[in-house]
Design a protein around this motif. Structure first.
Motif, PDB file in Angstrom:
ATOM      1  N   PRO B 105       0.482  -0.842  -0.204  1.00 41.35           N
ATOM      2  CA  PRO B 105       0.048  -0.041   0.050  1.00 41.35           C
ATOM      3  C   PRO B 105       0.645   1.265  -0.227  1.00 41.35           C
ATOM      4  O   PRO B 105       0.496   2.176  -0.462  1.00 41.35           O
ATOM      5  CB  PRO B 105      -0.883  -0.046   1.246  1.00 41.35           C
ATOM      6  N   LYS B 106       2.154   1.186   0.905  1.00 38.35           N
ATOM      7  CA  LYS B 106       3.660   2.240   0.668  1.00 38.35           C
ATOM      8  C   LYS B 106       3.845   2.285  -0.905  1.00 38.35           C
ATOM      9  O   LYS B 106       3.356   3.694  -1.285  1.00 38.35           O
ATOM     10  CB  LYS B 106       3.850   1.957   1.759  1.00 38.35           C
ATOM     11  N   LEU B 107       3.835   1.647  -1.220  1.00 35.67           N
ATOM     12  CA  LEU B 107       4.460   1.714  -2.836  1.00 35.67           C
ATOM     13  C   LEU B 107       3.585   2.736  -3.456  1.00 35.67           C
ATOM     14  O   LEU B 107       3.777   3.161  -4.480  1.00 35.67           O
ATOM     15  CB  LEU B 107       4.791   0.264  -3.209  1.00 35.67           C
ATOM     16  N   ALA B 108       2.570   1.723  -3.132  1.00 30.98           N
ATOM     17  CA  ALA B 108       1.125   2.150  -4.399  1.00 30.98           C
ATOM     18  C   ALA B 108       0.798   3.591  -4.186  1.00 30.98           C
ATOM     19  O   ALA B 108       0.856   4.348  -5.148  1.00 30.98           O
ATOM     20  CB  ALA B 108       0.033   1.192  -4.527  1.00 30.98           C
ATOM     21  N   ALA B 109       0.310   4.657  -3.162  1.00 29.06           N
ATOM     22  CA  ALA B 109       0.678   5.724  -2.999  1.00 29.06           C
ATOM     23  C   ALA B 109       1.609   5.893  -2.555  1.00 29.06           C
ATOM     24  O   ALA B 109       1.332   7.272  -3.409  1.00 29.06           O
ATOM     25  CB  ALA B 109       0.033   5.229  -1.178  1.00 29.06           C
ATOM     26  N   SER B 110       2.570   5.844  -3.353  1.00 26.95           N
ATOM     27  CA  SER B 110       4.223   6.775  -3.471  1.00 26.95           C
ATOM     28  C   SER B 110       4.062   7.077  -4.988  1.00 26.95           C
ATOM     29  O   SER B 110       4.225   7.696  -5.290  1.00 26.95           O
ATOM     30  CB  SER B 110       5.442   6.006  -2.916  1.00 26.95           C
ATOM     31  N   VAL B 111       3.706   6.004  -5.470  1.00 24.88           N
ATOM     32  CA  VAL B 111       3.471   5.918  -7.321  1.00 24.88           C
ATOM     33  C   VAL B 111       1.749   6.141  -7.999  1.00 24.88           C
ATOM     34  O   VAL B 111       2.077   6.785  -8.817  1.00 24.88           O
ATOM     35  CB  VAL B 111       4.266   4.800  -7.889  1.00 24.88           C
ATOM     36  N   GLY B 112       1.353   6.616  -6.878  1.00 28.03           N
ATOM     37  CA  GLY B 112       0.036   7.551  -7.326  1.00 28.03           C
ATOM     38  C   GLY B 112      -1.447   6.808  -7.621  1.00 28.03           C
ATOM     39  O   GLY B 112      -2.402   6.627  -7.980  1.00 28.03           O
ATOM     40  N   THR B 113      -0.920   5.174  -7.542  1.00 33.22           N
ATOM     41  CA  THR B 113      -1.379   4.123  -8.307  1.00 33.22           C
ATOM     42  C   THR B 113      -2.078   3.437  -7.500  1.00 33.22           C
ATOM     43  O   THR B 113      -2.440   3.197  -6.277  1.00 33.22           O
ATOM     44  CB  THR B 113      -0.545   3.453  -9.364  1.00 33.22           C
ATOM     45  N   ALA B 114      -2.991   2.060  -8.190  1.00 31.49           N
ATOM     46  CA  ALA B 114      -4.042   1.077  -6.944  1.00 31.49           C
ATOM     47  C   ALA B 114      -3.142   0.004  -6.891  1.00 31.49           C
ATOM     48  O   ALA B 114      -2.297  -0.586  -6.734  1.00 31.49           O
ATOM     49  CB  ALA B 114      -5.205   0.423  -8.511  1.00 31.49           C
ATOM     50  N   PHE B 115      -3.234  -0.613  -5.372  1.00 30.72           N
ATOM     51  CA  PHE B 115      -2.973  -1.638  -5.106  1.00 30.72           C
ATOM     52  C   PHE B 115      -4.011  -2.685  -4.845  1.00 30.72           C
ATOM     53  O   PHE B 115      -5.355  -2.252  -3.747  1.00 30.72           O
ATOM     54  CB  PHE B 115      -2.566  -1.319  -3.764  1.00 30.72           C
ATOM     55  N   VAL B 116      -4.616  -3.908  -5.704  1.00 29.02           N
ATOM     56  CA  VAL B 116      -5.596  -4.569  -5.542  1.00 29.02           C
ATOM     57  C   VAL B 116      -4.675  -5.404  -4.809  1.00 29.02           C
ATOM     58  O   VAL B 116      -4.206  -6.549  -4.916  1.00 29.02           O
ATOM     59  CB  VAL B 116      -6.310  -4.847  -6.816  1.00 29.02           C
ATOM     60  N   SER B 117      -5.443  -5.764  -3.200  1.00 25.51           N
ATOM     61  CA  SER B 117      -5.023  -6.725  -2.632  1.00 25.51           C
ATOM     62  C   SER B 117      -5.522  -8.057  -2.353  1.00 25.51           C
ATOM     63  O   SER B 117      -6.661  -8.239  -2.676  1.00 25.51           O
ATOM     64  CB  SER B 117      -4.930  -5.834  -0.757  1.00 25.51           C
ATOM     65  N   ASP B 118      -5.011  -9.151  -2.337  1.00 27.71           N
ATOM     66  CA  ASP B 118      -5.358 -10.346  -2.020  1.00 27.71           C
ATOM     67  C   ASP B 118      -6.329 -11.418  -2.779  1.00 27.71           C
ATOM     68  O   ASP B 118      -7.454 -11.394  -2.869  1.00 27.71           O
ATOM     69  CB  ASP B 118      -5.896  -9.576  -0.587  1.00 27.71           C
ATOM     70  N   ALA B 119      -5.768 -10.391  -4.339  1.00 28.43           N
ATOM     71  CA  ALA B 119      -6.308 -11.515  -5.502  1.00 28.43           C
ATOM     72  C   ALA B 119      -6.268 -12.564  -5.069  1.00 28.43           C
ATOM     73  O   ALA B 119      -5.709 -13.606  -5.122  1.00 28.43           O
ATOM     74  CB  ALA B 119      -6.134 -10.885  -6.413  1.00 28.43           C
ATOM     75  N   VAL B 120      -7.900 -14.075  -5.363  1.00 31.91           N
ATOM     76  CA  VAL B 120      -8.520 -15.171  -6.014  1.00 31.91           C
ATOM     77  C   VAL B 120      -8.538 -15.305  -7.078  1.00 31.91           C
ATOM     78  O   VAL B 120      -8.031 -16.654  -6.831  1.00 31.91           O
ATOM     79  CB  VAL B 120      -8.957 -15.544  -4.137  1.00 31.91           C
ATOM     80  N   GLY B 121      -8.265 -14.595  -8.206  1.00 35.58           N
ATOM     81  CA  GLY B 121      -8.045 -14.666  -9.350  1.00 35.58           C
ATOM     82  C   GLY B 121      -8.181 -14.031 -10.251  1.00 35.58           C
ATOM     83  O   GLY B 121      -7.693 -12.684  -9.722  1.00 35.58           O
ATOM     84  N   MET B 122      -7.804 -13.991 -10.964  1.00 35.65           N
ATOM     85  CA  MET B 122      -7.207 -13.689 -12.224  1.00 35.65           C
ATOM     86  C   MET B 122      -8.111 -13.042 -13.301  1.00 35.65           C
ATOM     87  O   MET B 122      -8.208 -14.562 -14.000  1.00 35.65           O
ATOM     88  CB  MET B 122      -5.714 -12.638 -11.949  1.00 35.65           C
ATOM     89  N   ARG B 123      -9.052 -12.359 -14.162  1.00 34.22           N
ATOM     90  CA  ARG B 123      -8.760 -13.156 -15.576  1.00 34.22           C
ATOM     91  C   ARG B 123      -8.722 -11.668 -16.196  1.00 34.22           C
ATOM     92  O   ARG B 123      -8.478 -10.279 -16.061  1.00 34.22           O
ATOM     93  CB  ARG B 123     -10.095 -13.366 -16.080  1.00 34.22           C
TER      94      ARG B 123
END
Ligand SMILES: Cc1cc2nc3c(=O)[nH]c(=O)nc-3n(C[C@H](O)[C@H](O)[C@H](O)COP(=O)(O)OP(=O)(O)OC[C@H]3O[C@@H](n4cnc5c(N)ncnc54)[C@H](O)[C@@H]3O)c2cc1C
Ligand SMILES: Cc1cc2nc3c(=O)[nH]c(=O)nc-3n(C[C@H](O)[C@H](O)[C@H](O)COP(=O)(O)OP(=O)(O)OC[C@H]3O[C@@H](n4cnc5c(N)ncnc54)[C@H](O)[C@@H]3O)c2cc1C
Lengths: 256, 326
Positions: B105-123
């Motif tokens: 979350p710190k990294l995402a905030a420092s580059v100003g972008t999203a952090f979609v956390s804890d995904a159980v799947g991806m398409r």
């Protein structure tokens, strides 16, 4: 010590979650709400630190009008005052917008310690606290199980995986995200509830705070998860179910 | 344009979910038709970088600095910001570990972008990722899309991708070293060595039968009911975290991500909702039975036998029937 505690109102644990008409969020009519559980531990930790070191505890929430009951509860337990960021356009706000709102409200006051829960029981992104720390330029530590404040530092017990811990020391001011179970939370007393009515609640709208409202992520669709395993449901009276289960465990699964 | 996977290790040993993230990265890079880099951060990570290079990757990025020997949010975020500046990835994937909860979350905030956390799947739709996340304590799933400028950052839940499916490459991937400048004051926290609290050390990992209680047991006075069932079955008693947090059972009987991981022949979950942090500790059990009054409780997603009922009706009957058959 000036302590801010971020508390979020969530649906109560036993509430039936129902997906709303457009399938992208839940209906929140006719359900009970409560304070997000880890946030109650965060508040308790804030109150204990104030009792030990003096200062002030401010409860902060971003949420609709109903969230004021969460602030009242915090005030009744002993918070000195509260901040309510309210804006109906933000009902779907993501963690970034929420953290920006909290940062704008807290950032305009001096702060020594900010406490949040580690994760919410509803959306559960588990990141609002850390983003808030970064926006305010504060060091942070997460999943905290103990805090000792002395000499301008916070010495914390941070939970690691599988029953391990680690000590993390941070300079003041800092932000800590609190794990459930860090303490035993108090109940509000009748006296506390009475006093709470006279404590100040400051309200802000998003316009007052002038925050960035560009979402970084969006829920497209919310739905019932698919069954991972084929579960065999046993039905009947308690006695029938007990008979069936034990016979299945003996002769089908062969585990007893 | 690339996908970047960030691996995790502890003092030279891979965190087991790192290769699951590599597997997710390989899927993503294929769907997004772009290259795949994997980063390893630490001090003296040459060996790990070489090991990682055996996987099918466009390159390995090694960020090596004495100040990165132990994890710190400041140090590791600076290291990864450097990698992001250099690689300009579209997507950054992490394994969802406690360290990543602290860092991403710190990294995402420092580059100003999203952090979609804890995904159980991806398409993928039109080359863009859609992540599936659990919400409302696992009662619902959500399709979540990152918005705004890249890099989009996401993490994958333990078990969501198979480490074995992370393919090896035809030859070793090139290893690139990224130098970063870190001064004394750049890392604001001090961290100590990991430790365990002194405990009675009940080892539940050898138990064949475990009866486990959750908040559905309601009060400490009801624990003996579950205890009686455990005794009748010749098994051990265990619990979800809130039960141990409240001191109703000792901490060393806690099952889950912050407790023990078990895989008995029989795991009987009484009044446990099935939150992921509990499930990771017991989903390897051979046979899982769940007793829960809520038919929508996520524990039923992994149960072999389900009983939708009040545990206070069912458990005494189980004890009774077991008593009769002796
Ligand atoms: C003005 C405003 C109004 C909102 N109204 C609604 C609404 O009506 N309904 C709705 O579902 N969502 C509302 N939200 C958004 C909501 O709070 C999001 O659920 C949140 O951003 C998503 O994070 P999470 O729940 O996953 O929190 P996590 O990242 O899991 O939370 C971690 C911790 O951050 C703190 N925290 C998180 N959210 C808040 C908050 N809103 N207030 C105080 N502390 C918080 C808590 O201490 C929590 O334990 C609103 C947001 C804003 C800014
Ligand atoms: C970083 C982190 C680490 C964590 N680590 C762990 C961990 O190691 N282990 C762990 O367990 N949790 C852990 N948790 C907590 C986890 O997220 C859940 O909050 C917890 O597992 C819930 O416990 P529960 O199922 O007992 O309670 P609840 O979620 O409150 O569920 C109680 C269940 O009992 C049912 N019930 C109620 N009454 C009855 C009745 N009379 N008969 C039958 N059923 C009934 C309800 O329907 C409900 O499903 C962790 C969380 C975080 C964020």
């Amino acid at each position: 010590m000036k302590i801010f505690v971020c508390v979020k109102q969530v649906m109560s644990r036993d509430a039936a979650v129902r997906v709303d008409g457009d399938g992208s969020w839940v209906r929140d009519d006719g359900v009970a709400f409560e304070t997000n559980e880890p946030d109650t531990f965060a508040l308790e930790e804030g109150l204990r630190l104030r009792e030990k070191h003096g200062g002030e505890v401010v409860a902060v929430t971003a949420g609709p009008a109903r969230a004021s009951s969460t602030l009242r509860e915090a005030l009744a337990k002993g918070a000195d005052r509260a901040i309510h960021i309210q804006d109906n356009r933000f009902a779907r706000a993501d963690t970034h917008i929420t953290a920006a709102a909290l940062a704008a409200a807290i950032g305009r006051e001096p702060h020594d310690l900010i406490l949040t829960g580690l994760q919410s029981d509803d959306a559960g992104y588990g990141q609002t606290g850390v983003i808030l720390a970064e926006m305010l330029g504060l060091p942070h530590a997460t999943i905290i199980m103990k805090i000792e404040a002395s000499g301008g530092q916070f010495r914390c017990k941070r939970e690691l995986e599988a029953g391990w811990f680690q000590t993390v020391t941070l300079p003041q001011p800092a932000l800590l995200t609190i794990q459930s179970g860090i303490n035993k939370v108090r109940y509000a007393t009748l006296m506390g509830i009475k006093k709470a009515r006279r404590k100040p609640v400051r309200r802000y709208s998003s316009a007052d705070l002038g925050i960035d409202t560009q979402p970084r992520q969006e829920v497209q669709r919310l739905y019932q998860p698919q069954q991972g395993k084929q579960t065999e449901f046993l039905e009947g009276s308690a006695r029938e179910v007990a008979d069936q289960l034990l016979s299945k465990l003996r002769f089908e699964a062969r585990v007893i | 344009m690339s996908v970047l996977v960030v691996t995790e290790h502890h003092r030279g040993t891979w965190h087991r979910i790192s290769m699951e993230a590599v597997a997710a990265g390989q899927q993503a890079a294929q769907a997004m038709q772009c290259s795949l880099a994997a980063a390893v951060v630490g001090s003296d990570v040459g060996g790990l970088a070489g090991d990682l290079a055996r996987k099918r990757l466009s390159e390995v990025v090694a960020i090596d600095h004495p100040q990165l020997a132990a994890y710190s949010a400041d140090g590791y975020a600076a290291a990864l910001r450097k990698a992001i500046d250099d690689l300009r990835p579209r997507l950054v994937l992490f394994p969802h570990t406690y360290q990543v909860r602290d860092l991403a979350p710190k990294l995402a905030a420092s580059v100003g972008t999203a952090f979609v956390s804890d995904a159980v799947g991806m398409r993928f739709e039109g080359g863009e990722p859609i992540f599936v996340r659990q919400m409302f304590q696992g009662k619902l799933h959500a399709d979540v899309v990152p918005r705004g400028a890249p890099p989009h950052i996401a993490s994958v839940q333990s078990g969501a991708f198979r480490a074995e499916s992370a393919a090896d490459g035809d030859g070793p991937a090139p290893v690139r070293r990224l130098a970063i400048a870190l001064g004394e004051g750049d890392v604001r926290s001090q961290t100590g060595q990991p430790y365990q609290d002194a405990k009675d050390a009940v080892d539940l990992s050898a138990a064949k039968i475990i009866v486990s209680v959750g908040r559905g047991i309601r009060e400490p006075g009801n624990i003996p009911l579950a205890e009686a069932l455990a005794r009748a079955l010749g098994g051990e008693l265990a619990a979800s975290r809130p039960i141990c947090d409240s001191g109703w059972l000792p901490l060393d009987r806690q099952i889950g991500s912050s407790g023990q991981t078990v895989s008995p022949d029989l795991y009987l979950a009484l009044g446990i909702s099935g939150a992921i942090q509990h499930v990771v500790g017991m989903k390897g059990s051979k046979t899982i039975v769940a007793v829960n009054k809520d038919s929508g409780a996520p524990i039923f997603e992994i149960a072999d036998y389900g009983i939708v009922a009040d545990l206070f009706d069912v458990v005494p009957k189980l004890v009774e029937v077991l008593g009769e058959s002796d």
